[in-house]
Design an enzyme around this catalytic site. Structure first.
Site, PDB file in Angstrom:
ATOM      1  N   TRP A 194     -52.748  63.376 -40.418  1.00 24.68           N
ATOM      2  CA  TRP A 194     -51.582  64.110 -40.082  1.00 24.68           C
ATOM      3  C   TRP A 194     -51.323  65.271 -40.987  1.00 24.68           C
ATOM      4  O   TRP A 194     -51.005  66.434 -40.563  1.00 24.68           O
ATOM      5  CB  TRP A 194     -50.431  63.204 -40.151  1.00 24.68           C
ATOM      6  CG  TRP A 194     -50.120  62.283 -39.027  1.00 24.68           C
ATOM      7  CD1 TRP A 194     -50.492  60.936 -39.346  1.00 24.68           C
ATOM      8  CD2 TRP A 194     -50.342  62.342 -37.645  1.00 24.68           C
ATOM      9  NE1 TRP A 194     -50.525  60.067 -37.902  1.00 24.68           N
ATOM     10  CE2 TRP A 194     -50.347  61.140 -37.019  1.00 24.68           C
ATOM     11  CE3 TRP A 194     -50.084  63.582 -36.773  1.00 24.68           C
ATOM     12  CZ2 TRP A 194     -50.063  61.237 -35.695  1.00 24.68           C
ATOM     13  CZ3 TRP A 194     -50.033  63.401 -35.608  1.00 24.68           C
ATOM     14  CH2 TRP A 194     -50.111  62.222 -35.011  1.00 24.68           C
ATOM     15  N   ASP A 250     -43.408  65.241 -44.467  1.00 23.69           N
ATOM     16  CA  ASP A 250     -43.226  64.668 -43.095  1.00 23.69           C
ATOM     17  C   ASP A 250     -43.147  63.293 -43.325  1.00 23.69           C
ATOM     18  O   ASP A 250     -44.075  62.586 -43.926  1.00 23.69           O
ATOM     19  CB  ASP A 250     -44.695  64.981 -42.584  1.00 23.69           C
ATOM     20  CG  ASP A 250     -44.859  64.242 -41.149  1.00 23.69           C
ATOM     21  OD1 ASP A 250     -44.003  63.596 -40.794  1.00 23.69           O
ATOM     22  OD2 ASP A 250     -45.990  64.251 -40.528  1.00 23.69           O
ATOM     23  N   LYS A 287     -41.011  56.143 -34.784  1.00 22.36           N
ATOM     24  CA  LYS A 287     -41.859  55.230 -35.619  1.00 22.36           C
ATOM     25  C   LYS A 287     -40.903  54.219 -36.200  1.00 22.36           C
ATOM     26  O   LYS A 287     -40.892  52.928 -36.059  1.00 22.36           O
ATOM     27  CB  LYS A 287     -42.465  56.037 -36.868  1.00 22.36           C
ATOM     28  CG  LYS A 287     -43.436  56.839 -36.596  1.00 22.36           C
ATOM     29  CD  LYS A 287     -44.475  56.553 -35.446  1.00 22.36           C
ATOM     30  CE  LYS A 287     -45.611  57.508 -34.929  1.00 22.36           C
ATOM     31  NZ  LYS A 287     -45.971  58.975 -35.931  1.00 22.36           N
TER      32      LYS A 287
HETATM   33  C1  LIG Z   1     -46.742  60.295 -35.292  1.00 20.58           C
HETATM   34  C2  LIG Z   1     -46.533  61.178 -36.647  1.00 20.58           C
HETATM   35  C3  LIG Z   1     -46.782  62.541 -36.275  1.00 20.58           C
HETATM   36  C4  LIG Z   1     -46.728  63.014 -34.909  1.00 20.58           C
HETATM   37  O1  LIG Z   1     -45.628  62.755 -34.202  1.00 20.58           O
HETATM   38  P1  LIG Z   1     -45.251  63.205 -32.690  1.00 20.58           P
HETATM   39  O2  LIG Z   1     -43.846  62.994 -32.601  1.00 20.58           O
HETATM   40  O3  LIG Z   1     -46.042  62.447 -31.731  1.00 20.58           O
HETATM   41  O4  LIG Z   1     -45.374  64.909 -32.838  1.00 20.58           O
HETATM   42  C5  LIG Z   1     -46.748  63.415 -37.207  1.00 20.58           C
HETATM   43  N1  LIG Z   1     -46.821  63.119 -38.296  1.00 20.58           N
HETATM   44  C6  LIG Z   1     -46.765  61.409 -38.929  1.00 20.58           C
HETATM   45  C7  LIG Z   1     -46.871  61.254 -40.343  1.00 20.58           C
HETATM   46  C8  LIG Z   1     -46.736  60.666 -37.903  1.00 20.58           C
HETATM   47  O5  LIG Z   1     -46.643  59.377 -38.056  1.00 20.58           O
END
Ligand SMILES: *Cc1c(COP(=O)(O)O)cnc(C)c1O
Length: 360
Positions: free
Chosen positions: A102, A172, A196
């Site tokens: 990521w 993030d 998540k």
């Molecule tokens: C799942 C995830 C993403 C991407 O998320 P989307 O909602 O599919 O764009 C980005 N960063 C992390 C840490 C993630 O777990």
């Protein structure tokens, strides 16, 4: 009713009580004669739902004054672009820590808007650890420092906010938000896709320091400008109303269960059950450095990968699904978000022992 133990990394399990409440309110929300899906986002019913969701989230996370909470769309992936578009503020470069898949995507996207200085990378050891902060080559003139608080694929977590001096810290938090208490005041921008640990896919949460707003790059589309969403209370256009409603139910439930300190206690206990089982085994391996092991996403491998399929089949027969590791790393991965009960983790740990005993 048969509910599985769903170890998916996302979209992921939601609390059964939340789903049941949504079901009970599906066609007639609080006597309104409408589903939340059918409401005008500018009507008093929906406005009250969103205001309450925001208030509950602020209380849960302890969001201080001077921060905007935004309910957006586009996923965390769109934030990979919105962060530089809004926060570079005319500066030449931003600092990024590279801890995995990521981080790499965030870096790749940011490079379209400015120079990226990778302060440290864990690629040398296959992203199995977080480089020590003493090794980070931070630039005091950077527009911001970006970290991926929890690498959902690699299972590597940064605990607490790193000290980056006076440079704005961007995180993030997609796969660890609401899993533990965080000191929001240490961050300038926090973002997370909802699917998540918050609610359904389609909602993206952004928490941003107000004084950084209003300096988006020239040509930034309105929909990608935090200031425009902030000024419109996330109603510049139609927000993802049903997602906000479900997230609001999740926030209420977390508050009722004792808040994020209690979540952290439970999540630590859950992760320990699985890590202890992996460490006690000579049949399974955990690839991540002990001090950086994620509480939420736990990758593990079988020493004999030829048994992977059989392991997954046996898990499924026992009501445990979505344990297959990400296609980029293979092996297994168990995601233990807030909605995963202790019983689910215990069932998995028991199955590991059983599988080892019969196959070793
Ligand atoms: C799942 C995830 C993403 C991407 O998320 P989307 O909602 O599919 O764009 C980005 N960063 C992390 C840490 C993630 O777990």
């Amino acid at each position: 009713m048969d509910r599985v133990f769903n170890f998916s990394a996302g979209p992921a399990a939601l609390p059964l009580e939340v789903l049941q409440q949504a079901q009970a309110e599906l066609v007639d929300w609080h006597g309104s004669g409408m589903s939340v899906m059918e409401m005008s986002h500018r009507g008093k019913e929906y406005m009250s739902i969103q205001a309450e969701a925001e208030a509950d989230l602020r209380e849960l996370l302890g969001v201080p004054g001077g921060y905007k909470v935004l309910f957006l769309q586009g996923g965390a992936s769109l934030q990979f672009a919105m962060a530089p578009m809004n926060l570079l503020r005319g500066r030449a470069s931003a600092d990024y820590l590279n801890t995995g898949e990521w981080s790499k995507k965030a870096i790749k996207e940011a490079r379209k808007f400015g120079a990226v200085n990778v302060v440290a990378s864990a690629e040398d050891r296959n992203f199995s650890y977080v480089p020590a902060q003493s090794q980070w080559r931070l630039d005091t003139d950077a527009a911001y420092v970006h970290i991926t608080q929890n690498e959902t694929i690699g299972g590597v977590e940064i605990f607490g906010a790193p000290d980056v001096g006076g440079v704005p810290l961007v995180s993030d938090m997609s796969s660890m938000i609401l899993s533990q208490a965080v000191d929001v005041s240490r961050y300038s921008l926090i973002y997370a896709g909802a699917q998540k640990n918050i609610g359904p896919a389609g909602l993206t949460l952004v928490i941003v320091r107000e004084d950084l707003l209003g300096q988006a790059a020239a040509g930034t589309p309105a929909m990608l400008d935090y200031k425009i969403h902030a000024d419109g209370d996330s109603m510049y256009n139609t927000p993802p109303t049903y997602g906000v409603y479900i997230a609001g139910l999740v926030f209420k439930r977390l508050k009722a269960k004792g808040g994020l300190a209690e979540m952290e206690r439970v999540n630590r206990a859950k992760a320990k059950i699985l890590y202890d089982a992996l460490d006690a085994s000579s049949f399974f391996d955990s690839p991540v450095a002990k001090e950086n092991r994620s509480l939420m996403n736990i990758p593990f491998t079988l020493k004999n990968p030829e048994l992977d399929e059989e392991f997954l089949k046996g898990a499924k027969a026992r009501g445990m699904i979505q344990l297959k590791g990400h296609r980029s790393v293979g092996g297994m991965r168990a995601s233990l978000y807030n909605a995963m009960p202790v019983e689910g983790v215990q069932a998995l740990a028991d199955y590991l022992k059983e599988f080892e005993k019969t196959r070793a």
